[in-house]
Design an enzyme around this catalytic site. Structure first.
Site, PDB file in Angstrom:
ATOM      1  N   LEU A 139       0.862  -1.187   0.000  1.00 53.60           N
ATOM      2  CA  LEU A 139       0.000   0.000   0.000  1.00 53.60           C
ATOM      3  C   LEU A 139       0.893   1.230   0.000  1.00 53.60           C
ATOM      4  O   LEU A 139       1.410   1.627   1.043  1.00 53.60           O
ATOM      5  CB  LEU A 139      -0.898   0.013   1.236  1.00 53.60           C
ATOM      6  CG  LEU A 139      -1.814  -1.200   1.463  1.00 53.60           C
ATOM      7  CD1 LEU A 139      -2.545  -1.063   2.796  1.00 53.60           C
ATOM      8  CD2 LEU A 139      -2.815  -1.334   0.319  1.00 53.60           C
ATOM      9  N   VAL A 190       9.619   5.022   0.789  1.00 57.23           N
ATOM     10  CA  VAL A 190       9.864   3.745   1.454  1.00 57.23           C
ATOM     11  C   VAL A 190       9.363   2.576   0.602  1.00 57.23           C
ATOM     12  O   VAL A 190      10.038   1.549   0.460  1.00 57.23           O
ATOM     13  CB  VAL A 190       9.212   3.714   2.858  1.00 57.23           C
ATOM     14  CG1 VAL A 190       9.444   2.372   3.524  1.00 57.23           C
ATOM     15  CG2 VAL A 190       9.768   4.848   3.716  1.00 57.23           C
ATOM     16  N   THR A 248       9.189   2.340  -2.587  1.00 58.29           N
ATOM     17  CA  THR A 248      10.157   2.097  -3.664  1.00 58.29           C
ATOM     18  C   THR A 248      11.351   1.313  -3.130  1.00 58.29           C
ATOM     19  O   THR A 248      11.837   0.368  -3.768  1.00 58.29           O
ATOM     20  CB  THR A 248      10.616   3.452  -4.254  1.00 58.29           C
ATOM     21  OG1 THR A 248       9.453   4.163  -4.693  1.00 58.29           O
ATOM     22  CG2 THR A 248      11.554   3.241  -5.428  1.00 58.29           C
ATOM     23  N   LYS A 295      -1.475   6.134  -6.298  1.00 57.77           N
ATOM     24  CA  LYS A 295      -2.506   7.138  -6.565  1.00 57.77           C
ATOM     25  C   LYS A 295      -2.742   7.307  -8.055  1.00 57.77           C
ATOM     26  O   LYS A 295      -3.842   7.582  -8.498  1.00 57.77           O
ATOM     27  CB  LYS A 295      -2.070   8.494  -5.961  1.00 57.77           C
ATOM     28  CG  LYS A 295      -2.271   8.534  -4.454  1.00 57.77           C
ATOM     29  CD  LYS A 295      -2.268   9.975  -3.934  1.00 57.77           C
ATOM     30  CE  LYS A 295      -2.025  10.003  -2.439  1.00 57.77           C
ATOM     31  NZ  LYS A 295      -0.735  10.619  -2.081  1.00 57.77           N
ATOM     32  N   GLU A 326       8.694  -2.419  12.887  1.00 54.51           N
ATOM     33  CA  GLU A 326      10.068  -2.013  13.205  1.00 54.51           C
ATOM     34  C   GLU A 326      10.426  -0.652  12.611  1.00 54.51           C
ATOM     35  O   GLU A 326      11.104   0.160  13.237  1.00 54.51           O
ATOM     36  CB  GLU A 326      11.041  -3.071  12.663  1.00 54.51           C
ATOM     37  CG  GLU A 326      12.505  -2.826  12.951  1.00 54.51           C
ATOM     38  CD  GLU A 326      12.826  -2.944  14.427  1.00 54.51           C
ATOM     39  OE1 GLU A 326      12.881  -4.054  14.942  1.00 54.51           O
ATOM     40  OE2 GLU A 326      13.001  -1.895  15.081  1.00 54.51           O
ATOM     41  N   VAL A 353      10.008   3.257  14.213  1.00 53.73           N
ATOM     42  CA  VAL A 353      10.899   3.934  15.158  1.00 53.73           C
ATOM     43  C   VAL A 353      12.346   3.819  14.694  1.00 53.73           C
ATOM     44  O   VAL A 353      12.838   2.714  14.455  1.00 53.73           O
ATOM     45  CB  VAL A 353      10.785   3.335  16.577  1.00 53.73           C
ATOM     46  CG1 VAL A 353      11.708   4.062  17.549  1.00 53.73           C
ATOM     47  CG2 VAL A 353       9.346   3.399  17.078  1.00 53.73           C
ATOM     48  N   ILE A 378      17.458   1.247  12.417  1.00 52.94           N
ATOM     49  CA  ILE A 378      17.961   0.600  13.641  1.00 52.94           C
ATOM     50  C   ILE A 378      16.936  -0.431  14.105  1.00 52.94           C
ATOM     51  O   ILE A 378      15.794  -0.076  14.364  1.00 52.94           O
ATOM     52  CB  ILE A 378      18.184   1.618  14.778  1.00 52.94           C
ATOM     53  CG1 ILE A 378      19.022   2.811  14.295  1.00 52.94           C
ATOM     54  CG2 ILE A 378      18.823   0.950  15.982  1.00 52.94           C
ATOM     55  CD1 ILE A 378      19.118   3.939  15.315  1.00 52.94           C
ATOM     56  N   LYS A 408       7.158   8.018  18.721  1.00 54.54           N
ATOM     57  CA  LYS A 408       8.135   6.929  18.787  1.00 54.54           C
ATOM     58  C   LYS A 408       8.387   6.498  20.229  1.00 54.54           C
ATOM     59  O   LYS A 408       8.547   5.313  20.521  1.00 54.54           O
ATOM     60  CB  LYS A 408       9.427   7.374  18.104  1.00 54.54           C
ATOM     61  CG  LYS A 408       9.225   7.551  16.596  1.00 54.54           C
ATOM     62  CD  LYS A 408      10.337   8.364  15.953  1.00 54.54           C
ATOM     63  CE  LYS A 408      10.096   8.527  14.456  1.00 54.54           C
ATOM     64  NZ  LYS A 408      11.028   9.509  13.860  1.00 54.54           N
TER      65      LYS A 408
END
Lengths: 428, 428
Positions: free
Chosen positions: A9, A14, A16, A45, A129, A132, A136, A205
């Protein structure tokens, strides 16, 4: 051979990165999961928009139902951002038995409990994951790496924009406004930087970190928040003279069974490992009763770092599918929430006061601290270059937030105190 | 309700910490595992010895068979150290279907492949987080946290003793011998410090990190090792002047499909996050193609930090038992091993030369570098305080190990070069 099919979605930065990693590391991923991972459908979109990666048009869709209602899709990755639609689609996906990976901190901080409860009911995995500290792997470190320990403190530099701004102010002696403008030009700060600079992004976070670290459901309203827009060049300069750097720290603490969460600009001792985390990097310092001091450092944002975390979650969920343990490996918060009172939240503090430059002033001021039982670690008085007032910098020993509030209220009433210029928590 | 029963081999420092955590955190552990964890039997050398923790005598035994042959025991924790007996007992435990946690880096670096193969055959779990970098959960970070990424470089400060020594030498300008003696008095270095100071301990850990990071079986003989006993006060001083700190770094690198592993004192740029890791702390820097730069910092040894890692492994294995997936979650190395040649291993280098103090010397020396196509980043020449020679410090650009060896061989032949005092790899 079975393959695990993924619906994506969102195909922004990110998204890509996720496509790049899943395609670029396919062979490694197969070894780790035990079967191929295929990106089946991607919600965008505008299907006709030019993309930086080649994708067959048949994989793109503008209709969420092509993913949510597609029985072939095992795992949905939500990287579209926003709250309302993202939440609705995630809940629909879970209702249809699909597992979910998300990078959406706002959503997980505000509605995580509801989403995870529905996932538990449907025996679905939900991992986040990437929400945050970007690249890392701090959430799995809290959950698995320290599963044996009792974590008592988490301090995070978890917002790259503000850390970039404060680092630049510190290194170049520049003002907040100057550096913010520069950060906006470089794309490190958004046109409307409010959520970053006012500490909300970091607070989301910290709510997630606190929930996982303390096994209790932390809500956004449990986090007290103060941003960096009031940090001045002078504060940074005086801090440095006394051996401190100012960082926007998220702090989650536990004493006995009570917890406290806050985000605020903090004077961090230069010898503390967090003090040298500069620029857009993130770092999370974790203190455990048994393990002691640890710190985890890395990129806090960016296409590929964030995508790494998303795809590592994808691998974990795919492994669970292959092992037949989906929905069985997560642990709901089991501790009742007790928040510390302002009497229980304790820290050192840094104060910068503008005061009348005459005899007896320091004595009057220090009496106020003594009256409220706040003892002082160091006091520095010097003339102010620009006006007839003197400046007093005070660093206290550990004092309760309530005690400090009483001191500040009384200092404001003193004739000799012209201005309480700054008050910072001190760490390290 | 079922309980998971544990046999502990060894009750030294780490074993004692394990007992403390399992007893002190029992309620949390039960939440995480889903059933109680009980330490059933503990192998000790002398049952009557006074202990720092209260333990019923019935739990102690001097006979390994009470653990290995005890059908009630599900998981064996090996914290006795040494190679031969520890290996034998672990293999026996696995043969009887027991899962194993170990903190034994020597054993896992040298015989890990054999032990893990037997475990796979018997569907047993073997975890060894505590074998590398004490309390830092670095092994599960490599395996799970970065499961989506291709790790290309791992640099570790993984030996606390040598890091303590080098930090002290750097901070106090003291000599190696002085600081080693002090470290021995403080218990930070052993009476026979060879394994630490000659880099063997770090090499064991790098073999384990390389195996997990690169998914290929790294053997001890694949790691080139140089210790810190030749590091002088002058080296540290000159390094600092040029902006470097000397650290004993384990370096594991991958280029295309070839790998290289080494342990050596290294000049680390002061701005690199590893440069400020001081004292007995450990840190592992991981570079992944997608994630970029990350670093994991924490205590490298000690009763409670190491025990934290052991018990986190215990929790992971206990969860697998409860989920019915024992022996199914580990991944054997799947890449064929290809080692880089000395032509392929590339780094910057720092050289300190003692040379004749006369005209044309620098020209002769720099010609040698030019001939072998090694270009120079910086050159510093200065008179030596103690003798009529001059000192030349050279930092090269990236050069192959083979090229540097050719340069060094030729420099040794030059009349004007009195001594090649030091050669260090440069990082950061």
């Amino acid at each position: 051979m079975k393959s695990i099919k993924v619906g994506l979605l969102g195909l922004g930065t990110v998204g890509t990165g996720v496509v790049r990693i899943v395609e670029g590391h396919q062979e490694d991923l197969q070894r780790k999961v035990g079967c191929p991972i295929e990106i089946e459908q991607i919600l965008v979109k505008d299907k006709r928009k030019q993309r930086s990666i080649p994708l067959p048009t048949a994989k793109l869709t503008e209709d969420p139902a092509d993913i949510i209602d597609n029985p072939d899709i095992d795992i949905v990755i939500e990287v579209m951002g926003g709250i309302a639609q993202a939440k609705e689609l995630m809940l629909q996906a879970i209702a249809r038995g699909k597992h979910v990976v998300t990078a959406n901190k706002d959503l997980m901080a505000q509605h995580g409990a509801e989403i995870l409860a529905q996932a538990a009911e449907k025996q679905c995995d939900v991992l986040y994951e990437a929400s945050v500290a970007g690249g890392i792997p701090i959430l799995r470190t809290l959950v698995n790496g320290f599963s044996s320990d009792r974590i008592t403190k988490i301090m995070g530099i978890v917002n790259g924009t503000t850390n970039y701004i404060l680092s630049k102010m510190s290194q170049e002696g520049a003002s907040y406004e100057e550096v913010l403008r520069e950060a906006q030009q470089l794309g490190y700060a958004e046109a409307d930087p409010t959520s970053d600079v006012e500490g909300m992004d970091a607070a989301y976070k910290m709510a997630i970190l606190g929930t996982l670290g303390f096994h209790t459901h932390v809500a956004m309203e449990d986090v007290s928040v103060k941003g960096i827009s009031q940090v001045s060049k002078e504060d940074i300069l005086y801090g440095q003279r006394l051996g401190y750097e100012i960082k926007l720290l998220g702090i989650a603490e536990r004493k006995n069974d009570a917890i406290s969460l806050s985000v605020q600009p903090t004077m961090v001792k230069q010898t503390h490992p967090l003090a040298s985390v500069n620029g857009v990097f993130n770092a999370v310092y974790v203190y455990g009763e048994a393990v002691g001091e640890t710190m985890f450092y890395g990129p806090g944002a960016g296409e590929m770092p964030t995508a790494t975390s998303v795809v590592s979650d994808l691998v974990a969920i795919a492994r669970n599918i292959m092992l037949g343990v989906s929905g069985k490996t997560s642990l709901a918060p089991y501790n009742e929430k007790k928040l510390m009172s302002d009497e229980q939240v304790v820290s050192k503090n840094f104060l910068l006061l503008h005061v009348a430059d005459r005899a007896g002033v320091l004595s009057q001021i220090t009496q106020v601290f003594a009256k409220h039982d706040v003892s002082l670690e160091s006091v520095l008085q010097q003339p102010n270059e620009h006006n007839p007032l003197a400046e007093i910098i005070i660093i206290t020993h550990d004092a309760s937030r309530a005690g400090m509030n009483r001191v500040l209220a009384e200092l404001e009433q003193l004739d000799v105190v012209q201005l309480i210029k700054s008050v910072y928590r001190v760490e390290g």
